[in-house]
Design a protein around this motif. Structure first.
Motif, PDB file in Angstrom:
ATOM      1  N   LYS A 719       0.813  -1.210   0.000  1.00  0.00           N
ATOM      2  CA  LYS A 719       0.000   0.000   0.000  1.00  0.00           C
ATOM      3  C   LYS A 719       0.847   1.261   0.000  1.00  0.00           C
ATOM      4  O   LYS A 719       0.538   2.247  -0.653  1.00  0.00           O
ATOM      5  CB  LYS A 719      -0.885   0.012   1.255  1.00  0.00           C
ATOM      6  N   TYR A 720       1.964   1.228   0.791  1.00  0.00           N
ATOM      7  CA  TYR A 720       2.727   2.459   0.986  1.00  0.00           C
ATOM      8  C   TYR A 720       4.049   2.426   0.253  1.00  0.00           C
ATOM      9  O   TYR A 720       5.098   2.747   0.801  1.00  0.00           O
ATOM     10  CB  TYR A 720       2.910   2.728   2.492  1.00  0.00           C
ATOM     11  N   LEU A 777      -2.586  -1.983  11.852  1.00  0.00           N
ATOM     12  CA  LEU A 777      -1.429  -2.124  12.751  1.00  0.00           C
ATOM     13  C   LEU A 777      -1.856  -2.267  14.218  1.00  0.00           C
ATOM     14  O   LEU A 777      -1.194  -2.952  14.996  1.00  0.00           O
ATOM     15  CB  LEU A 777      -0.475  -0.939  12.584  1.00  0.00           C
TER      16      LEU A 777
HETATM   17  P1  ADP Z   1      -4.246   1.744   7.244  1.00  0.00           P
HETATM   18  O1  ADP Z   1      -5.529   1.053   7.164  1.00  0.00           O
HETATM   19  O2  ADP Z   1      -4.276   3.186   7.176  1.00  0.00           O
HETATM   20  O3  ADP Z   1      -3.155   1.123   6.508  1.00  0.00           O
HETATM   21  P2  ADP Z   1      -2.688   0.788   9.380  1.00  0.00           P
HETATM   22  O4  ADP Z   1      -2.916   0.663  10.865  1.00  0.00           O
HETATM   23  O5  ADP Z   1      -2.355  -0.448   8.687  1.00  0.00           O
HETATM   24  O6  ADP Z   1      -3.900   1.515   8.783  1.00  0.00           O
HETATM   25  O7  ADP Z   1      -1.517   1.796   9.232  1.00  0.00           O
HETATM   26  C1  ADP Z   1      -1.530   3.013   9.917  1.00  0.00           C
HETATM   27  C2  ADP Z   1      -0.699   4.007   9.159  1.00  0.00           C
HETATM   28  O8  ADP Z   1       0.673   3.698   9.219  1.00  0.00           O
HETATM   29  C3  ADP Z   1      -0.964   4.053   7.730  1.00  0.00           C
HETATM   30  O9  ADP Z   1      -2.042   4.904   7.435  1.00  0.00           O
HETATM   31  C4  ADP Z   1       0.329   4.594   7.154  1.00  0.00           C
HETATM   32  O10 ADP Z   1       0.317   5.993   7.181  1.00  0.00           O
HETATM   33  C5  ADP Z   1       1.319   4.049   8.066  1.00  0.00           C
HETATM   34  N1  ADP Z   1       1.984   2.847   7.478  1.00  0.00           N
HETATM   35  C6  ADP Z   1       1.654   1.577   7.720  1.00  0.00           C
HETATM   36  N2  ADP Z   1       2.500   0.713   7.072  1.00  0.00           N
HETATM   37  C7  ADP Z   1       3.363   1.468   6.409  1.00  0.00           C
HETATM   38  C8  ADP Z   1       4.473   1.181   5.526  1.00  0.00           C
HETATM   39  N3  ADP Z   1       4.832  -0.070   5.227  1.00  0.00           N
HETATM   40  N4  ADP Z   1       5.157   2.220   5.006  1.00  0.00           N
HETATM   41  C9  ADP Z   1       4.792   3.497   5.291  1.00  0.00           C
HETATM   42  N5  ADP Z   1       3.771   3.853   6.125  1.00  0.00           N
HETATM   43  C10 ADP Z   1       3.025   2.838   6.635  1.00  0.00           C
END
Ligand code: ADP
Length: 817
Positions: A719-720, A777
């Motif tokens: 995703k990121y 997360l």
């Molecule tokens: P979301 O449903 O927004 O992904 P998560 O709890 O999985 O919710 O993640 C929270 C936030 O942490 C994300 O919105 C993102 O901004 C950041 N994030 C999570 N994983 C990554 C990653 N691998 N790289 C960069 N930012 C991340």
């Protein structure tokens, strides 16, 4: 020739004869007078005293000697004397002594004079160089050497010629010499210190005094056949050169016993020999005494029971006395004694109780020291213990408390007459006051003991350590629980202040010391401190320590602090856990608050959308605007989808916290394969390269939930990605201390350091414009924590990719609550 002629011729002859005779007589007379002249000259000039005693009447020499002497004294008078004679008696002129009698010069009475004269009478009235003791005109003693000759004719003595020399000076000098000789002789022979005179070259004894004979057991003859070497014990002393002072030696008696002596020697001349006079002062007892006191003081550092036990043991050993004990008056009946410490032949014996009645101790307790040198049984025939122990000799010393009350006694007994009786009494007396105070201490301790005993029981049950600190020395007596706690050794009996402070955690030290000082200095009313202490294994344990001052010194300063140590580590852990739960609960509440706000807000907008478009739908239907109707329905449908997605997430969330199933072992690689299959639809379009470590170890956990963890992390990685052209996601592990740490690493947009924590929160999204609800997360974190593990992120910053690490510990896996 006629008669006449014959007569005439005869006459002529006679005349001529006469003439010749007359001539001869004249010759003789002149010779005689010359002789007399000479004699007078001699008399006048000689230094000898010359005198003539005339007897009037003359005495028949065949009278019985005693009668002769008696009469002689009466009838003898000086009729002639020279000047020297007169001067010898203090007179100026010879005429001054004429007419004097024997008694005028005699010291003493007539009887004594008679006795003095008897040998002279029986020796034919001649004296040759006979010493006489007389007195002069002034009554002073004078000595003479006398020579006499009696003038005897026809059995009668007419007188006596005598010559005499004044030897007073010599005699007095000699007397003095004799006197001092006697003095030295007496000093030598009667001296209580053993003394010898020995030959300097051969070391042979030349003379020996009585003390040496008595002390060493040799007879005088024995000694005179020995040399100095025979009495020195060369083990422990050496033969010192002559003439020394106060050298310590060991000497050997005839019976082979060894004694300590202090010897001094000096040079003398003895009967022509170059000799040494040696004094050997027996200091065995003195040395023994000193050593004994020293060792008693050294061996008896303890107090109370320990002191008394050590003391009686040491004393019995030192003095070779069979029994020594310290007894205490039993409080309730003053006629009974209980022994507190007893030694038998230098070893600890069994204590016992006895009644004072009819025992020698009855004479001692509260009274005075008693000594029975021998046969004490016959003096106390009703004392069965004396019989039982076979006691012969007895020394008892009473002990008194500081208020003067009888408190007990110290007794030495032996089954034979005591060897060191006086020494024993001395030692018992010396240590009596110390023993009394220890007995008194025991009395006080005993009163305390009962309550202490009860306390101890309680302490053992609660695993509390006990300490008893002497504030003056800084040394605490500690009990076995305490010493086990900190030294892993229940036999350790004491601890210093330093040891105590050193094992307190540096962060807690000040707190503990403040509490202690405040209490000791009477600033606070009690002493109580909770702190971390290092135990025997180097671990920090929590201790609640409390204490109370139980004794003050005479100046009112605290002397003794008694207290307890309680291990409160479990409680502290519990407290920490509770705190942790509270924190979690708080977080959860906060989360819920935020959640309900978000949910109500997020759910509200689709509902409002749907409601609005439903109204418009009605209008469209009425007006027959089919196009708008279709687009309105699409809008409504979209809003419903949004609601559904939100509701699904809500459902997922509602399951958070009760999502972990029992652990099972599974292949991590296989699990990942399944997960990647599920994600294929997202991986392929974005052309993401997935690398999995071939050696990934198997896991023991809730397989489904761990699968979801990996899924979430990989999904996020995809995703990121940002504008990464060669996206790579790497899954691997590292091992430290047998603990595996798994990671999911991407090379996407990365995360700023300040958000490392925040991203794990519920609904926390860093960019509101991204897809997702910020739940993933939070869910992952909960799963990992429920597995007893930890999760954290690392990124070198925006554009630098992110690594998510996690551990699990299936043994710590907690069931959901
Ligand atoms: P979301 O449903 O927004 O992904 P998560 O709890 O999985 O919710 O993640 C929270 C936030 O942490 C994300 O919105 C993102 O901004 C950041 N994030 C999570 N994983 C990554 C990653 N691998 N790289 C960069 N930012 C991340």
């Amino acid at each position: 020739m006629s008669e006449t002629e014959k007569l005439h011729s005869d006459l002529l002859d006679q005349i001529s004869d006469l003439k010749t005779k007359v001539a001869e007589k004249t010759l003789i007379e002149s010779a005689l007078s010359a002789y007399q002249e000479k004699l007078n000259l001699f008399h006048a000039n000689t230094s000898e005293g010359i005198s003539y005693l005339q007897l009037d009447p003359p005495l028949p020499i065949d009278l019985p000697p005693l009668e002769f002497a008696e009469k002689y004294i009466k009838s003898a008078k000086i009729t002639e004397a020279n000047r020297a004679f007169a001067k010898m008696y203090g007179f100026e002129h010879e005429d001054d002594v004429i007419g004097k009698t024997l008694l005028d010069f005699w010291i003493g009475d007539t009887e004594q004079l008679k006795e003095y004269l008897l040998p002279w009478v029986s020796n034919n009235f001649t004296l040759k160089n006979q010493l006489s003791k007389e007195k002069n005109k002034y009554g002073e003693v004078i000595y003479f050497i006398n020579n006499t000759v009696g003038i005897i004719k026809d059995g009668l003595m007419f007188g006596l010629w005598g010559t005499q020399n004044d030897v007073t000076e010599q005699v007095l000098a000699q007397e003095k010499l004799k006197e001092s000789e006697n003095l030295y002789k007496n000093l030598f022979y009667a001296n209580p210190i053993p003394m010898w005179v020995y030959d300097r070259t051969t070391l042979k004894f030349l003379e020996v005094n009585d003390a040496a004979i008595n002390n060493y057991g040799y007879s005088k003859d024995d000694f005179l056949n020995l040399t100095l070497k025979d009495v020195i014990n060369f083990e422990g002393s050496k033969l010192t050169s002559h003439s020394f002072k106060s050298v310590l030696q060991k000497h050997k008696k005839k019976d082979k016993t060894i004694i300590d002596v202090e010897v001094s020697s000096h040079k003398i001349v003895f009967e022509g020999y170059e000799a040494e006079l040696l004094l050997a002062n027996d200091v065995t007892e003195k040395i023994f005494f000193n050593n004994a006191i020293q060792s008693l003081l050294k061996e008896t550092n303890d107090i109370a029971y320990d002191f008394l036990n050590a003391f009686v043991k040491e004393l019995s050993y030192l003095l070779k006395v069979k029994y020594i004990f310290v007894g205490k008056v039993i409080e309730d009946s003053s006629r009974k004694i209980r022994t507190i410490a007893i030694a038998v032949d230098g070893f600890t014996g069994n204590n016992f109780e006895y009644s004072l009645k009819d025992t020698p101790c009855e004479m001692v307790v509260g009274k005075a020291p008693c000594i029975y040198e021998n046969d004490v049984q016959s003096i106390f025939p009703n004392d069965h213990l004396l019989v039982e122990f076979g006691i012969q000799s007895y020394v008892g010393i009473p002990l008194f408390a500081s208020n003067g009350k009888p408190i007990g006694l110290m007794v030495a007994m032996d089954d034979k007459p005591m060897k060191n009786l006086t020494m024993t009494k001395l030692f018992l007396s010396i240590f009596a006051s110390r023993a009394s105070s220890e007995l008194e201490r025991i009395g006080i301790d005993e009163a305390l003991r009962e309550s202490e005993e009860r306390l101890k029981l309680a302490l053992t049950a609660s695993k509390q350590g006990l300490y008893d600190l002497d504030l003056s020395t800084g040394i605490a007596k500690i009990d076995s629980t305490y010493s086990q706690m900190f030294y892993n050794n229940p036999n350790r009996k004491s601890e210093t202040n330093e040891e105590w402070i050193n094992r307190i955690h540096p962060e807690d030290r000040e707190l503990v010391l403040n509490a202690y000082n405040d209490y000791v200095n009477k600033i606070s009313e009690n002493y109580k401190a909770e702190a971390r202490h290092k135990n025997a294994f180097g671990e920090w344990i929590w201790i609640l320590s409390m204490g109370k001052i139980v004794e003050y010194d005479s100046s009112g300063k605290p002397k003794r602090l008694v207290g307890t140590y309680l291990d409160i580590t479990d409680r502290k852990l519990q407290e920490a856990k509770i705190q942790e739960y509270l924190n979690t609960l708080e977080n959860k509440n906060a989360e819920l608050e935020r959640f309900s706000y978000t949910v109500s807000h997020d759910l509200k907008s689709p509902v409002i959308t749907i409601k609005g478009f439903l109204g418009m739908l009605l209008d469209d239907a009425k007006s027959g605007n089919i196009d708008r109707l279709v687009s309105d329905i699409e809008r409504i449908s979209k809003a419903a989808d949004k609601m559904q997605s939100l509701l699904e997430d809500l459902l997922l969330l509602s399951r958070l916290g009760k999502i972990v199933n029992p652990s099972a072992k599974f292949s991590t690689k296989e699990l990942l394969k399944e997960t990647l299959d599920l994600l294929q639809g997202q991986i392929t379009p974005k052309n993401v390269k997935i690398i999995i470590d071939e050696n990934l170890p198997d896991m023991e956990a809730d397989r489904t939930r761990i699968g979801e963890v990996f899924q979430n992390l990989i999904e996020n990685g995809i995703k990121y990605l940002g504008d990464q052209q060669n996206p790579i996601i790497e899954i691997g592990f590292s091992t430290k201390n047998k603990q595996h740490t798994y990671y999911v690493k991407d090379n996407g947009i990365g995360i700023q350091k300040e958000y490392f924590e925040k991203i794990f929160g519920l609904f926390d999204k860093l960019d509101p414009n991204t897809e997702g609800n910020g739940i993933g997360l939070a869910f992952v974190k909960r799963v990992i924590e429920l597995h007893g593990g930890k999760i954290w992120v690392h990124s070198d910053g925006p554009g630098k990719g992110s690594v998510f690490y996690f551990t699990i510990n299936p043994k710590m896996q907690r069931s959901a609550n």
